[in-house]
Design a protein around this motif. Structure first.
Motif: not given
Length: 405
Positions: A52-70
């Motif tokens: 049985r696979v059990e999962t749990w959430p883990i906090a992170t330092s944030g995400y990496v994202a790129a934004s493109f304005t049009e």
């Protein structure tokens, strides 16, 4: 006006910061052997141990994202918007990189959209002094902008609407019913893709003369448009916009019996207009406080007595999935109690299935379920996965009921 672009960028930044605070988690996992009643491992057909696979959430330092304005739509209408691409990798406190748990981003797109629109309205009001019409599906138009101008600069929306009229009509003809919300959304996504034209590559500066001509054909120019918007803002100053905790709970309970923080945020963002004195940042904080107030009036579904670590994003136990329902209300619990009480009272000592089912095309399980549904029991519960034949057996049951009604 430069203030419009600045307001847009501020609202986008605020929304992305909130998104990062609640949706940049990953998951840990462990495998636990599945044991029988004697404590011995249960084996698969090939002789390997079953886990049985059990999962749990883990906090992170944030995400990496790129934004493109049009600045334009695919139909070359003025449409200021940003595309944000989020990396599928996030970093945990120990420096390791894992896959982003994208369920929050996927499941709560509407809540994030409503939140963004709300903080954008606050920032535009703070910078430009505009007011807004009523909020519809999380969005509101700037009061004073002529409807005919909105239609003129919404060619993509018109193309999609025409295509949707055709698809909905075809759906009704095939099924004999209106599409559900989920089906309608799926059709709308398909219609948007199928009507999507290639970009011309023209920029806002190259299109400005065309926009000016299209507006002039409606008797509108930049000066008159700004004057109309400013005049409405003077005549209709922002008034109180409130919603009670009970009204929020009623709106939530109309769609589901349990909810979490983002469900509450969606309802409030889609119901309450930003008040004077707020910009995007302070209004985002005000929305968060309002969500806290509503959740304080709910029944908390976190494990009782749990003293373990809590997530920074929403204060919940790390053992509870980020997308799990967090709360319910006394009203919902009372409704569930009445249903359970009725279900207990509705049970009979001995089942009374129908003995006249036409079982053509039904297997043994489907035949038994159809007979139970068409029988004399007050309550019958049929549970089966997709493809188990529930629709087929219900057709046989309703046919039997119709023949003996």
């Amino acid at each position: 006006r430069q203030q419009v672009l600045e307001a847009f960028e501020e609202a986008t930044t605020s929304a992305l910061a909130y998104l990062e605070s609640v949706a940049s988690t990953t998951r840990g996992a462990s495998k636990t052997p599945v044991l029988d009643a004697n404590g011995d491992p249960i084996l698969n057909e090939n002789g390997t141990a079953r886990f049985r696979v059990e999962t749990w959430p883990i906090a992170t330092s944030g995400y990496v994202a790129a934004s493109f304005t049009e600045f334009t739509s695919r139909a070359d209408d003025p449409q200021l918007h940003t595309h944000v691409v989020i990396s599928s990798k996030v970093q945990t406190a120990d420096g390791r990189w894992y896959a982003l748990d994208g369920r929050v981003l996927k499941r709560y797109q509407q809540a994030f959209g409503y939140f963004y629109q709300s903080v954008l309205r606050a920032e535009l009001t703070a910078r430009c002094g505009v007011v807004f019409d009523d909020i519809v599906n999380g969005q509101a138009e700037i009061a004073g902008v002529p409807v005919e101008l909105l239609h003129q600069f919404s060619k993509r929306a018109h193309d999609i609407a025409v295509e949707m009229d055709s698809r909905v009509a075809d759906f009704i003809e095939r099924t004999g019913r209106e599409p559900s919300d989920r089906e309608y959304s799926a059709m709308e996504r398909e219609a948007s893709g199928d009507t999507r034209s290639d970009k011309t590559g023209l920029g806002a500066n190259q299109l400005r003369d065309r926009w000016t001509r299209e507006a002039a054909a409606l008797g509108i120019d930049a000066t008159s448009l700004v004057a109309d918007v400013d005049e409405v803002a003077r005549r209709q100053p922002i008034g109180p916009s409130t919603i009670s905790v009970n009204e929020v709970l009623d709106a939530l309970a109309a769609r589901r019996s349990t909810w979490n923080r983002l469900d509450v945020l969606r309802v409030i963002s889609g119901a309450v207009s930003p008040q004077p004195g707020h910009d995007a940042t302070s209004w985002a904080t005000a929305l968060e406080r309002a969500v806290d107030t509503v959740l304080d009036g709910c029944i908390d579904l976190d494990p009782v007595g749990d003293l373990g670590p809590r997530r920074r994003s929403d204060g919940r136990s790390i053992s509870v999935e980020p997308v799990a329902a967090q709360a319910t209300s006394d009203v919902v619990l009372a409704q569930e109690e009445r249903i359970i009480t009725w279900a207990l009272d509705a049970q009979t000592a001995n089942p009374e299935p129908s003995t006249t089912i036409d079982d053509t095309g039904l297997d043994k399980g489907q035949r038994a379920a159809a007979a139970a549904v068409a029988g004399h029991d007050r309550l019958v519960l049929v549970v089966g996965p997709a493809g188990a034949g529930k629709t087929r057996l219900l057709a046989a049951a309703t046919g039997d009921l119709a023949r003996h009604s």
